[in-house]
Design a protein around this motif. Structure first.
Motif, PDB file in Angstrom:
ATOM      1  N   CYS A 128       7.977   1.010   4.381  1.00 40.88           N
ATOM      2  CA  CYS A 128       7.475   2.044   3.471  1.00 40.88           C
ATOM      3  C   CYS A 128       7.329   3.384   4.169  1.00 40.88           C
ATOM      4  O   CYS A 128       7.189   4.413   3.514  1.00 40.88           O
ATOM      5  N   CYS A 141      -0.711  -2.243   5.240  1.00 38.00           N
ATOM      6  CA  CYS A 141      -0.879  -3.656   4.867  1.00 38.00           C
ATOM      7  C   CYS A 141       0.166  -4.600   5.458  1.00 38.00           C
ATOM      8  O   CYS A 141      -0.068  -5.788   5.585  1.00 38.00           O
ATOM      9  N   CYS A 163       0.814  -1.225   0.000  1.00 37.92           N
ATOM     10  CA  CYS A 163       0.000   0.000   0.000  1.00 37.92           C
ATOM     11  C   CYS A 163       0.844   1.269   0.000  1.00 37.92           C
ATOM     12  O   CYS A 163       0.390   2.309  -0.456  1.00 37.92           O
ATOM     13  N   CYS A 171       5.542  -4.767   3.626  1.00 34.94           N
ATOM     14  CA  CYS A 171       6.914  -4.237   3.607  1.00 34.94           C
ATOM     15  C   CYS A 171       7.657  -4.450   4.915  1.00 34.94           C
ATOM     16  O   CYS A 171       8.735  -3.898   5.112  1.00 34.94           O
TER      17      CYS A 171
HETATM   18 FE1  FES Z   1       1.766  -1.552   3.002  1.00 32.76          FE
HETATM   19 FE2  FES Z   1       4.189  -0.712   3.824  1.00 32.76          FE
HETATM   20  S1  FES Z   1       2.462  -1.192   5.049  1.00 32.76           S
HETATM   21  S2  FES Z   1       3.581  -1.302   1.820  1.00 32.76           S
END
Ligand code: FES
Length: 155
Positions: free
Chosen positions: A59, A44, A39, A47
């Motif tokens: 991220c 999410c 995301c 990463c």
């Molecule tokens: Fe979704 Fe980092 S929490 S890409």
């Protein structure tokens, strides 16, 4: 901006914009593609890596802010002889990955979780990983894998 980033036990000289997210540096500069872009806004968990042993959404954090810290990615989890980490083995045994896009983040989150609290109830595992999303709906297998890994690590 030039800075040093410690990843998986190695120091890397990085030249990147000050606000470049760690995720981009890992993937684009260091070729470590375990951590995934889901995301890009911390929602999410795809990463997820470790920073000083704690779970971190790569991220969200500029790599330049992590000088002197120790970042660990999925690539650094196995032993030097190639033996997989117990959490990795448990995910394979329980066939926890379907498309597997979320699995590197899930594995790293599980490693951090089990380091922090080796004995967990199923409810605690589900609560701790609540913000790591699996679009395939593999959560039951993922929870079983973490329970299996916890049992192995406790031996
Ligand atoms: Fe979704 Fe980092 S929490 S890409």
């Amino acid at each position: 901006m030039a800075f040093t980033l410690n990843v998986n036990g190695r120091a890397h000289a990085i030249d990147a914009e000050e606000d470049t997210p760690l995720l981009y540096v890992l993937r684009d500069e260091l070729g470590l593609n375990g951590a995934k872009y889901g995301c890009g806004v911390g929602q999410c968990g795809a990463c997820t890596v470790l920073c000083d042993g704690k779970s971190l959404r790569s991220c969200l954090v500029p790599a330049s802010a992590l000088g002197g810290r120790e970042v660990a990615t999925l690539e650094g989890l196995k032993a030097p002889d190639g033996t997989l980490h117990p959490v990795q083995r448990a995910f394979l045994t329980e066939q926890a990955g379907q498309c597997a896009y979320c699995i590197p983040g899930m594995v790293m989150a599980a490693v951090a979780l089990l380091r922090e609290k080796p004995r967990l109830t199923e409810a605690e595992i589900r609560s701790a990983l609540d913000a790591n999303l699996c679009r395939c709906g593999s959560h039951n297998r993922i929870v079983r894998a973490i329970q299996r890994a916890a049992e192995e690590l406790a031996r």
